[in-house]
Design a protein around this motif. Structure first.
Motif, short mmCIF file in Angstrom:
data_model
loop_
_atom_site.label_atom_id
_atom_site.label_comp_id
_atom_site.label_asym_id
_atom_site.label_seq_id
_atom_site.Cartn_x
_atom_site.Cartn_y
_atom_site.Cartn_z
N LEU A 223 -20.01 58.14 6.58
CA LEU A 223 -20.40 58.40 5.19
C LEU A 223 -20.19 57.16 4.33
CD1 LEU A 223 -18.81 61.95 4.76
CD2 LEU A 223 -21.15 61.37 5.46
N THR A 224 -19.06 56.48 4.52
CA THR A 224 -18.78 55.26 3.77
C THR A 224 -19.79 54.16 4.11
OG1 THR A 224 -16.43 55.78 3.72
CG2 THR A 224 -17.04 53.50 3.27
N VAL A 225 -20.09 54.04 5.40
CA VAL A 225 -21.07 53.03 5.82
C VAL A 225 -22.43 53.31 5.19
CG1 VAL A 225 -22.35 52.15 7.80
CG2 VAL A 225 -19.88 52.46 7.95
N LEU A 226 -22.85 54.54 5.18
CA LEU A 226 -24.15 54.88 4.59
C LEU A 226 -24.15 54.65 3.08
CD1 LEU A 226 -25.00 58.01 6.74
CD2 LEU A 226 -26.42 55.96 6.50
N ASP A 227 -23.02 54.90 2.42
CA ASP A 227 -22.93 54.57 0.99
C ASP A 227 -23.18 53.08 0.78
OD1 ASP A 227 -22.34 57.17 0.32
OD2 ASP A 227 -20.18 56.85 0.12
N ALA A 248 -28.60 59.43 4.97
CA ALA A 248 -27.29 59.81 4.46
C ALA A 248 -27.21 61.32 4.20
CB ALA A 248 -26.98 59.04 3.16
N MET A 249 -28.25 61.89 3.60
CA MET A 249 -28.28 63.33 3.36
C MET A 249 -28.27 64.11 4.67
SD MET A 249 -31.13 63.37 0.32
CE MET A 249 -31.42 65.13 0.48
N ARG A 277 -20.63 67.72 1.04
CA ARG A 277 -21.41 68.09 -0.15
C ARG A 277 -21.54 66.92 -1.10
NH1 ARG A 277 -17.84 71.17 -4.08
NH2 ARG A 277 -17.11 69.00 -4.18
N ASP A 278 -20.43 66.25 -1.38
CA ASP A 278 -20.45 65.12 -2.31
C ASP A 278 -21.36 64.00 -1.79
OD1 ASP A 278 -18.69 66.52 -3.86
OD2 ASP A 278 -16.91 65.38 -3.24
N SER A 279 -21.34 63.78 -0.48
CA SER A 279 -22.20 62.75 0.10
C SER A 279 -23.67 63.08 -0.09
CB SER A 279 -21.87 62.57 1.59
OG SER A 279 -22.71 61.60 2.17
N VAL A 280 -24.03 64.34 0.19
CA VAL A 280 -25.42 64.76 0.01
C VAL A 280 -25.83 64.62 -1.45
CG1 VAL A 280 -27.01 66.71 0.13
CG2 VAL A 280 -25.44 66.27 2.03
N ARG A 281 -24.97 65.02 -2.36
CA ARG A 281 -25.30 64.92 -3.79
C ARG A 281 -25.47 63.48 -4.24
NH1 ARG A 281 -21.25 69.48 -6.55
NH2 ARG A 281 -22.49 71.32 -5.95
N ARG A 282 -24.64 62.57 -3.70
CA ARG A 282 -24.76 61.16 -4.10
C ARG A 282 -26.12 60.58 -3.78
NH1 ARG A 282 -19.49 60.76 -2.16
NH2 ARG A 282 -20.15 59.89 -0.13
N CYS A 292 -37.29 64.53 5.31
CA CYS A 292 -36.57 65.27 6.35
C CYS A 292 -37.57 65.88 7.32
CB CYS A 292 -35.71 66.36 5.73
SG CYS A 292 -34.67 67.21 6.94
N PRO A 293 -37.44 65.63 8.62
CA PRO A 293 -38.47 66.06 9.58
C PRO A 293 -38.38 67.52 9.99
CG PRO A 293 -36.73 64.88 10.73
CD PRO A 293 -36.39 64.82 9.26
N GLU A 294 -37.28 68.23 9.65
CA GLU A 294 -37.11 69.60 10.13
C GLU A 294 -36.83 70.54 8.96
OE1 GLU A 294 -33.85 69.36 12.81
OE2 GLU A 294 -34.96 68.29 14.37
N LYS A 295 -37.43 71.74 9.01
CA LYS A 295 -37.18 72.74 7.98
C LYS A 295 -35.71 73.14 7.92
CE LYS A 295 -41.82 74.76 8.05
NZ LYS A 295 -42.62 76.00 8.30
N LYS A 296 -35.08 73.24 9.10
CA LYS A 296 -33.67 73.58 9.16
C LYS A 296 -32.84 72.54 8.42
CE LYS A 296 -29.93 74.25 12.52
NZ LYS A 296 -29.58 74.24 13.97
N GLY A 297 -33.21 71.27 8.56
CA GLY A 297 -32.49 70.21 7.88
C GLY A 297 -32.66 70.28 6.38
N VAL A 298 -33.88 70.56 5.92
CA VAL A 298 -34.15 70.70 4.48
C VAL A 298 -33.28 71.81 3.89
CG1 VAL A 298 -35.87 71.35 2.77
CG2 VAL A 298 -36.50 69.79 4.62
N ALA A 299 -33.24 72.97 4.58
CA ALA A 299 -32.45 74.10 4.09
C ALA A 299 -30.97 73.75 4.03
CB ALA A 299 -32.67 75.30 5.00
N ALA A 300 -30.47 73.09 5.07
CA ALA A 300 -29.05 72.73 5.10
C ALA A 300 -28.71 71.76 3.98
CB ALA A 300 -28.70 72.12 6.46
N GLU A 301 -29.56 70.79 3.73
CA GLU A 301 -29.29 69.81 2.68
C GLU A 301 -29.32 70.46 1.30
OE1 GLU A 301 -32.03 66.58 3.38
OE2 GLU A 301 -31.37 66.40 5.46
#
Length: 325
Positions: A223-227, A248-249, A277-282, A292-301
């Protein structure tokens, strides 16, 4: 290939992979590109891996083995291998994986025929989107990362000029995401990437690997690296910033799903989910979400971005549905 072809160095870090090591080294010894040196770095293995390395060194003159006295981790082992490499080109292979006999020959041919700076092949054993052969710009390659295909940021399955690799030592502090930092720096320094869709690298999923060892502080360093990458890309790589924010999301959401699926409970689960959660929001934006290539991923994010209670409720419902099928 003839003796006039350049030498290719292959760095193979080894740590406690006794069940897989023989087949890995056999696949490298069988390469159709003959002008190679195999640099095996035994990172103080506690199993029989060191003995296997020695037996191979005794029968394969192109293979040299270095036994490190103390386990220093993947980055340190790779850096040691790069330091010892004498080839004009350099490749990496993980010691629990296998490669096809034509791996180095085809990567080298792709590199020279296209005039690209690096070449990449397809991978067997990963769920990746299919791709076609061709040249990519660094920005196009970055977008591929967000779409999970046709390749990822892994250091293996690629051929590099050795001098480029020497300029980019692996970052020891990254722990679980050395490849990500390395590949990002590579993209900043090259003009074009040749992609070859042939699945010449065979990835092995195993229980003891870092990505299958559960959620802990080491895993969370990604997460830090992606930031850092997203901040840097905003200025140095603006055309790819959105793609990196989707990475990152996606990473935050995947770690959150894994934490729930592994049965992590109580306060620890809540604390980790809040970090994810904080990482996704950032990094959230609708443009990034659209990659996002997958519907499951969109829903999770989306659920994680909305809040931990929403995500936990949906995850519990999903687990219940799976259990009753």
């Amino acid at each position: 290939m003839t003796q006039k072809e350049p030498l290719i160095s292959v760095v193979i870090p080894v740590y406690n992979v006794e069940p897989y090591l023989d087949r890995c080294l056999a696949s490298l010894a069988a390469q159709t590109y003959r002008r190679i040196e195999l640099i095996v770095i035994d990172d103080a293995s506690a199993d029989g891996s060191g003995g296997i390395c020695d037996r191979w060194a005794a029968k394969e003159p192109r293979l040299q083995v270095v036994h490190l006295p103390v386990n220093g981790g993947l980055s340190a082992a790779r850096n040691e291998g790069v330091r010892r490499a004498t080839g004009e080109y350099l490749a990496f292979v993980d010691s629990d994986d296998q490669v096809e006999p034509e791996l180095l020959e085809q990567l080298y041919r792709s590199l020279t025929e296209t005039g690209a700076d690096i070449s990449i092949c397809g991978t067997e054993g990963m769920k990746l989107r299919e791709g076609t052969a061709g040249l990519l710009s660094p920005a196009e390659a970055a977008v591929c990362l967000a779409g999970r295909g046709p390749f990822l940021w892994t250091v293996w399955g690629k051929l590099y000029p050795a001098q480029l690799v020497r300029e980019l030592p692996f970052e020891k502090r990254a722990l679980c995401c050395e490849d990500l930092l390395f590949f990002y720096q590579v993209l900043k320094r090259v003009r074009s990437i040749a992609f070859l869709p042939d699945r010449l690298y065979r990835y092995t999923t195993r229980a003891g690997s870092m990505v299958n060892s559960g959620i802990d502080e080491k895993r969370c360093t990604v997460l830090t690296v992606l930031d850092e990458i997203c901040r840097d890309a905003a200025a140095a790589f603006p055309q790819a910033e959105t793609a990196f924010r989707q990475v990152a999301m996606d990473t935050g959401a995947r770690l959150a799903m894994e934490a729930v699926e592994r049965g992590m409970s109580g306060q620890f689960l809540t604390q980790y989910l809040e970090r994810f959660r904080d990482s996704v929001r950032r990094h959230f934006s609708w443009k990034a979400l659209a990659l996002c290539p997958e519907k499951k991923g969109v829903a999770a994010e989306l659920l994680l971005c909305a809040g931990v209670p929403f995500f936990r409720g949906a995850a519990a419902l999903y687990k219940g549905i799976k259990r009753n099928r």
